[in-house]
Design a protein around this motif. Structure first.
Motif, PDB file in Angstrom:
ATOM      1  N   PHE A  34      51.131  50.818  50.378  1.00  0.00           N
ATOM      2  CA  PHE A  34      50.186  51.915  50.844  1.00  0.00           C
ATOM      3  C   PHE A  34      48.947  52.561  51.654  1.00  0.00           C
ATOM      4  N   GLY A  35      48.535  51.376  51.724  1.00  0.00           N
ATOM      5  CA  GLY A  35      47.308  51.348  52.507  1.00  0.00           C
ATOM      6  C   GLY A  35      46.470  51.298  52.229  1.00  0.00           C
ATOM      7  N   ASP A  36      46.186  50.566  51.171  1.00  0.00           N
ATOM      8  CA  ASP A  36      44.913  50.085  50.621  1.00  0.00           C
ATOM      9  C   ASP A  36      45.356  48.554  50.121  1.00  0.00           C
ATOM     10  N   THR A  37      44.276  47.857  50.706  1.00  0.00           N
ATOM     11  CA  THR A  37      44.133  46.082  50.792  1.00  0.00           C
ATOM     12  C   THR A  37      43.438  45.648  50.291  1.00  0.00           C
ATOM     13  N   THR A  38      42.227  46.462  49.053  1.00  0.00           N
ATOM     14  CA  THR A  38      41.340  46.102  48.492  1.00  0.00           C
ATOM     15  C   THR A  38      41.374  45.038  47.558  1.00  0.00           C
ATOM     16  N   ALA A  39      42.831  44.649  46.625  1.00  0.00           N
ATOM     17  CA  ALA A  39      43.365  43.866  46.030  1.00  0.00           C
ATOM     18  C   ALA A  39      43.827  42.287  46.784  1.00  0.00           C
ATOM     19  N   TYR A  40      44.590  42.577  47.749  1.00  0.00           N
ATOM     20  CA  TYR A  40      44.833  42.025  49.214  1.00  0.00           C
ATOM     21  C   TYR A  40      43.493  41.071  49.505  1.00  0.00           C
ATOM     22  N   MET A  41      42.131  41.960  50.182  1.00  0.00           N
ATOM     23  CA  MET A  41      40.975  41.080  49.937  1.00  0.00           C
ATOM     24  C   MET A  41      40.423  40.217  49.121  1.00  0.00           C
ATOM     25  N   LEU A  42      40.479  40.710  47.994  1.00  0.00           N
ATOM     26  CA  LEU A  42      39.997  39.347  46.468  1.00  0.00           C
ATOM     27  C   LEU A  42      41.173  38.692  46.388  1.00  0.00           C
ATOM     28  N   GLY A  43      42.411  39.100  46.440  1.00  0.00           N
ATOM     29  CA  GLY A  43      43.154  37.566  46.340  1.00  0.00           C
ATOM     30  C   GLY A  43      44.096  38.285  45.435  1.00  0.00           C
ATOM     31  N   ARG A  44      43.969  39.218  45.176  1.00  0.00           N
ATOM     32  CA  ARG A  44      44.616  39.622  43.857  1.00  0.00           C
ATOM     33  C   ARG A  44      46.732  39.934  43.921  1.00  0.00           C
ATOM     34  N   VAL A  45      46.731  40.049  45.251  1.00  0.00           N
ATOM     35  CA  VAL A  45      47.766  40.057  45.291  1.00  0.00           C
ATOM     36  C   VAL A  45      48.799  38.195  45.498  1.00  0.00           C
ATOM     37  N   SER A  46      49.246  38.158  44.936  1.00  0.00           N
ATOM     38  CA  SER A  46      49.138  36.528  44.627  1.00  0.00           C
ATOM     39  C   SER A  46      49.584  36.550  43.091  1.00  0.00           C
ATOM     40  N   LEU A  47      50.751  34.879  43.006  1.00  0.00           N
ATOM     41  CA  LEU A  47      51.689  34.791  41.569  1.00  0.00           C
ATOM     42  C   LEU A  47      50.716  33.912  40.878  1.00  0.00           C
ATOM     43  N   ASN A  48      49.653  33.375  41.590  1.00  0.00           N
ATOM     44  CA  ASN A  48      48.882  32.201  40.822  1.00  0.00           C
ATOM     45  C   ASN A  48      48.356  33.184  39.827  1.00  0.00           C
ATOM     46  N   PRO A  49      48.819  33.064  38.409  1.00  0.00           N
ATOM     47  CA  PRO A  49      48.419  33.281  37.172  1.00  0.00           C
ATOM     48  C   PRO A  49      47.091  32.866  37.053  1.00  0.00           C
TER      49      PRO A  49
END
Length: 214
Positions: A34-49
């Motif tokens: 939906f337009g916010d890449t904050t988590a993506y840029m911090l590597g948090r859109v990840s399945l790595n626990p």
């Protein structure tokens, strides 16, 4: 079957880690969509626990609540979301917030399937562990889903409520957020949270169980 604490930890470890991890990753994915890449840029859109685990919330608190026999309770490092970066902040907030409980519902169904497979397998080395882990997965994901849908900011249900309320009411309601976790912990240790949650948790678990004929 009565399990020792060590056996309970072995059964619950994977379901707890992935229930909390996928919950947070789902928030990050929805925010990116939906337009916010904050988590993506911090590597948090990840399945790595390891990107999501909080030593206290993901490890210590679940161990303590498991040992005490109450509602299995825990959290991961919250995924950062800048709601101002969403294309339609008030509207999109609902979907970003709902993504976490939605992931838990999906996982509850997945673990229901695992439990069904374990129960239908011939007795052997994997049948019982699969059945027990499946049951644990249904339980922890149902608890996290129902808990997070409580309409108390900063829980997901609180953010959903803020999204749905008229702007003036939403602003006033959102001001509860700094005190939300204090209120939640007070409800947990007073026993009120158990009283409110267990009927909803048991009802949801009953629906999952009936879906798979458990």
């Amino acid at each position: 079957m009565e399990l020792t604490l060590i056996q309970q930890i072995a059964v619950y470890a994977l379901p707890v880690i992935f229930a909390i991890t996928l919950h947070e990753a789902a928030h990050g994915y929805a925010a990116k969509h939906f337009g916010d890449t904050t988590a993506y840029m911090l590597g948090r859109v990840s399945l790595n626990p390891l990107r999501h685990i909080d030593p206290v919330g993901t490890v210590l608190v679940p161990l303590v609540t498991l040992a005490l026999g109450g509602i299995l309770f825990g959290w991961a490092k919250p995924v950062p979301v800048n709601f101002g970066h969403l294309r339609n902040p008030k509207k999109d907030m609902l979907w970003v917030a709902a993504a976490g409980p939605g992931a838990n519902l999906f996982m509850a169904l997945f673990w229901g399937l695992v439990m069904k497979i374990g129960l239908t397998m011939p007795e052997g080395s994997l049948a019982l562990p699969m059945a027990l882990m499946g049951k644990a997965g249904i339980t922890i994901n149902t608890v996290l889903m129902v808990l997070n849908l409580l309409p108390l900011p900063p829980l997901d249900g609180g953010r959903i409520a803020v999204s749905l309320l008229p702007s003036r009411l939403a602003y006033s309601y959102a001001r509860i957020e700094p005190y939300g976790m204090i209120i939640l912990i007070a409800l947990l240790f007073s026993g009120v949270l158990n009283f409110v949650l267990w009927p909803l948790v048991n009802g949801t678990m009953g629906l999952v169980s009936s879906l798979f004929g458990l």
